[in-house]
Write a protein that holds these residues in place. Structure first.
Motif, PDB file in Angstrom:
ATOM      1  N   MET A  49      50.300  38.430  34.985  1.00 45.18           N
ATOM      2  CA  MET A  49      49.486  39.587  34.693  1.00 45.18           C
ATOM      3  C   MET A  49      48.078  39.111  34.343  1.00 45.18           C
ATOM      4  SD  MET A  49      51.690  42.208  34.799  1.00 45.18           S
ATOM      5  CE  MET A  49      51.417  43.537  33.686  1.00 45.18           C
ATOM      6  N   ILE A  50      47.093  39.851  34.812  1.00 47.66           N
ATOM      7  CA  ILE A  50      45.706  39.527  34.497  1.00 47.66           C
ATOM      8  C   ILE A  50      45.049  40.742  33.857  1.00 47.66           C
ATOM      9  CG2 ILE A  50      45.509  37.793  36.320  1.00 47.66           C
ATOM     10  CD1 ILE A  50      43.955  39.868  37.978  1.00 47.66           C
ATOM     11  N   THR A  51      44.081  40.481  32.994  1.00 41.74           N
ATOM     12  CA  THR A  51      43.347  41.555  32.336  1.00 41.74           C
ATOM     13  C   THR A  51      42.028  41.765  33.065  1.00 41.74           C
ATOM     14  OG1 THR A  51      44.356  41.014  30.221  1.00 41.74           O
ATOM     15  CG2 THR A  51      42.350  42.337  30.163  1.00 41.74           C
ATOM     16  N   LEU A  52      41.767  43.017  33.417  1.00 42.85           N
ATOM     17  CA  LEU A  52      40.551  43.403  34.123  1.00 42.85           C
ATOM     18  C   LEU A  52      39.879  44.532  33.355  1.00 42.85           C
ATOM     19  CD1 LEU A  52      42.122  43.433  37.688  1.00 42.85           C
ATOM     20  CD2 LEU A  52      40.540  41.713  36.796  1.00 42.85           C
ATOM     21  N   THR A  53      38.648  44.880  33.764  1.00 40.33           N
ATOM     22  CA  THR A  53      37.889  45.913  33.072  1.00 40.33           C
ATOM     23  C   THR A  53      37.442  46.976  34.072  1.00 40.33           C
ATOM     24  OG1 THR A  53      37.033  44.158  31.648  1.00 40.33           O
ATOM     25  CG2 THR A  53      35.989  46.317  31.481  1.00 40.33           C
ATOM     26  N   LYS A  54      37.785  48.232  33.769  1.00 39.39           N
ATOM     27  CA  LYS A  54      37.329  49.351  34.593  1.00 39.39           C
ATOM     28  C   LYS A  54      35.823  49.521  34.424  1.00 39.39           C
ATOM     29  CE  LYS A  54      41.633  51.953  34.164  1.00 39.39           C
ATOM     30  NZ  LYS A  54      42.226  53.229  33.728  1.00 39.39           N
ATOM     31  N   GLN A  82      36.900  50.187  29.894  1.00 40.59           N
ATOM     32  CA  GLN A  82      38.278  50.141  29.422  1.00 40.59           C
ATOM     33  C   GLN A  82      39.027  48.996  30.110  1.00 40.59           C
ATOM     34  OE1 GLN A  82      40.492  53.669  30.385  1.00 40.59           O
ATOM     35  NE2 GLN A  82      42.059  53.260  28.858  1.00 40.59           N
ATOM     36  N   SER A  83      39.688  48.149  29.308  1.00 36.19           N
ATOM     37  CA  SER A  83      40.424  47.040  29.905  1.00 36.19           C
ATOM     38  C   SER A  83      41.845  47.485  30.230  1.00 36.19           C
ATOM     39  CB  SER A  83      40.441  45.829  28.972  1.00 36.19           C
ATOM     40  OG  SER A  83      41.147  46.130  27.793  1.00 36.19           O
ATOM     41  N   PHE A  84      42.439  46.807  31.222  1.00 46.21           N
ATOM     42  CA  PHE A  84      43.822  47.075  31.606  1.00 46.21           C
ATOM     43  C   PHE A  84      44.414  45.793  32.151  1.00 46.21           C
ATOM     44  CE2 PHE A  84      41.391  47.610  35.419  1.00 46.21           C
ATOM     45  CZ  PHE A  84      42.219  47.289  36.489  1.00 46.21           C
ATOM     46  N   THR A  85      45.731  45.732  32.175  1.00 47.35           N
ATOM     47  CA  THR A  85      46.434  44.556  32.663  1.00 47.35           C
ATOM     48  C   THR A  85      47.139  44.920  33.954  1.00 47.35           C
ATOM     49  OG1 THR A  85      46.758  43.827  30.397  1.00 47.35           O
ATOM     50  CG2 THR A  85      48.138  42.797  32.049  1.00 47.35           C
ATOM     51  N   TYR A  86      47.023  44.034  34.948  1.00 41.73           N
ATOM     52  CA  TYR A  86      47.594  44.312  36.265  1.00 41.73           C
ATOM     53  C   TYR A  86      48.360  43.086  36.758  1.00 41.73           C
ATOM     54  CZ  TYR A  86      48.070  46.194  40.927  1.00 41.73           C
ATOM     55  OH  TYR A  86      48.600  46.676  42.092  1.00 41.73           O
ATOM     56  N   ASN A  87      49.433  43.323  37.480  1.00 43.50           N
ATOM     57  CA  ASN A  87      50.228  42.227  38.031  1.00 43.50           C
ATOM     58  C   ASN A  87      49.504  41.673  39.262  1.00 43.50           C
ATOM     59  OD1 ASN A  87      52.120  40.506  39.147  1.00 43.50           O
ATOM     60  ND2 ASN A  87      53.838  41.835  38.668  1.00 43.50           N
ATOM     61  N   ALA A  88      49.007  40.455  39.150  1.00 47.21           N
ATOM     62  CA  ALA A  88      48.203  39.837  40.204  1.00 47.21           C
ATOM     63  C   ALA A  88      48.958  39.648  41.511  1.00 47.21           C
ATOM     64  CB  ALA A  88      47.658  38.492  39.725  1.00 47.21           C
ATOM     65  N   VAL A 122      37.716  37.474  39.470  1.00 43.31           N
ATOM     66  CA  VAL A 122      39.059  37.972  39.785  1.00 43.31           C
ATOM     67  C   VAL A 122      39.862  36.869  40.465  1.00 43.31           C
ATOM     68  CG1 VAL A 122      40.409  39.655  41.108  1.00 43.31           C
ATOM     69  CG2 VAL A 122      38.324  40.383  39.924  1.00 43.31           C
ATOM     70  N   ALA A 123      39.251  36.180  41.417  1.00 41.09           N
ATOM     71  CA  ALA A 123      39.950  35.100  42.113  1.00 41.09           C
ATOM     72  C   ALA A 123      40.375  34.010  41.134  1.00 41.09           C
ATOM     73  CB  ALA A 123      39.059  34.515  43.206  1.00 41.09           C
ATOM     74  N   LEU A 124      39.521  33.662  40.187  1.00 36.10           N
ATOM     75  CA  LEU A 124      39.856  32.648  39.187  1.00 36.10           C
ATOM     76  C   LEU A 124      41.012  33.113  38.297  1.00 36.10           C
ATOM     77  CD1 LEU A 124      39.245  29.917  37.893  1.00 36.10           C
ATOM     78  CD2 LEU A 124      37.540  31.065  36.487  1.00 36.10           C
ATOM     79  N   LYS A 125      40.977  34.377  37.875  1.00 37.96           N
ATOM     80  CA  LYS A 125      42.062  34.918  37.047  1.00 37.96           C
ATOM     81  C   LYS A 125      43.392  34.895  37.808  1.00 37.96           C
ATOM     82  CE  LYS A 125      39.327  38.011  34.163  1.00 37.96           C
ATOM     83  NZ  LYS A 125      39.851  38.507  32.894  1.00 37.96           N
ATOM     84  N   VAL A 126      43.354  35.253  39.081  1.00 42.02           N
ATOM     85  CA  VAL A 126      44.577  35.251  39.896  1.00 42.02           C
ATOM     86  C   VAL A 126      45.094  33.826  40.051  1.00 42.02           C
ATOM     87  CG1 VAL A 126      45.515  35.698  42.204  1.00 42.02           C
ATOM     88  CG2 VAL A 126      44.045  37.402  41.098  1.00 42.02           C
ATOM     89  N   THR A 127      44.207  32.887  40.345  1.00 45.85           N
ATOM     90  CA  THR A 127      44.606  31.486  40.492  1.00 45.85           C
ATOM     91  C   THR A 127      45.201  30.948  39.196  1.00 45.85           C
ATOM     92  OG1 THR A 127      42.904  31.122  42.156  1.00 45.85           O
ATOM     93  CG2 THR A 127      43.781  29.167  41.076  1.00 45.85           C
ATOM     94  N   ASP A 128      44.566  31.252  38.067  1.00 45.87           N
ATOM     95  CA  ASP A 128      45.087  30.803  36.772  1.00 45.87           C
ATOM     96  C   ASP A 128      46.458  31.405  36.500  1.00 45.87           C
ATOM     97  OD1 ASP A 128      42.833  29.268  36.314  1.00 45.87           O
ATOM     98  OD2 ASP A 128      41.901  30.725  34.962  1.00 45.87           O
ATOM     99  N   TYR A 129      46.639  32.671  36.844  1.00 46.73           N
ATOM    100  CA  TYR A 129      47.937  33.330  36.652  1.00 46.73           C
ATOM    101  C   TYR A 129      49.006  32.655  37.517  1.00 46.73           C
ATOM    102  CZ  TYR A 129      51.686  36.714  37.043  1.00 46.73           C
ATOM    103  OH  TYR A 129      52.922  37.312  37.071  1.00 46.73           O
ATOM    104  N   PHE A 130      48.713  32.449  38.793  1.00 47.45           N
ATOM    105  CA  PHE A 130      49.680  31.806  39.686  1.00 47.45           C
ATOM    106  C   PHE A 130      50.031  30.407  39.193  1.00 47.45           C
ATOM    107  CE2 PHE A 130      48.423  34.419  43.688  1.00 47.45           C
ATOM    108  CZ  PHE A 130      49.157  35.487  43.211  1.00 47.45           C
ATOM    109  N   ARG A 131      49.028  29.680  38.694  1.00 46.90           N
ATOM    110  CA  ARG A 131      49.275  28.340  38.163  1.00 46.90           C
ATOM    111  C   ARG A 131      50.168  28.426  36.923  1.00 46.90           C
ATOM    112  NH1 ARG A 131      44.298  26.468  38.204  1.00 46.90           N
ATOM    113  NH2 ARG A 131      44.622  25.469  40.211  1.00 46.90           N
TER     114      ARG A 131
END
Length: 69
Positions: A1-6, A10-16, A47-56
């Motif tokens: 899951m990664i945290t993003l900002t609308k 407003q922040s939200f968490t989404y499954n990368a 976003v790409a960095l957050k996704v990569t960190d999540y996958f790692r």
């Protein structure tokens, strides 16, 4: 899951895992595997960095790296 900002801050968490595409139009637009789109404040690179960190963190990148050897 990664945290993003609308765009409203407003922040939200989404499954990368469900992110299919990220584009800058100039706002960053995320398209999900289900076809839903949403705009976020983070840049495409962030976003790409957050996704990569999540996958790692879940070992997905290591599994792919080992399979490619």
């Amino acid at each position: 899951m990664i945290t993003l900002t609308k765009l409203n801050g407003q922040s939200f968490t989404y499954n990368a895992v469900y992110i299919e595409q990220v584009q800058s139009n100039p706002d960053t637009t995320i398209t999900t595997a289900g076809g839903r789109t949403f705009l976020v404040l983070e840049s495409e690179e962030e976003v790409a960095l957050k996704v990569t960190d999540y996958f790692r963190s879940i070992g997905l990148i290591q599994a792919v790296d080992k399979a490619g050897e």
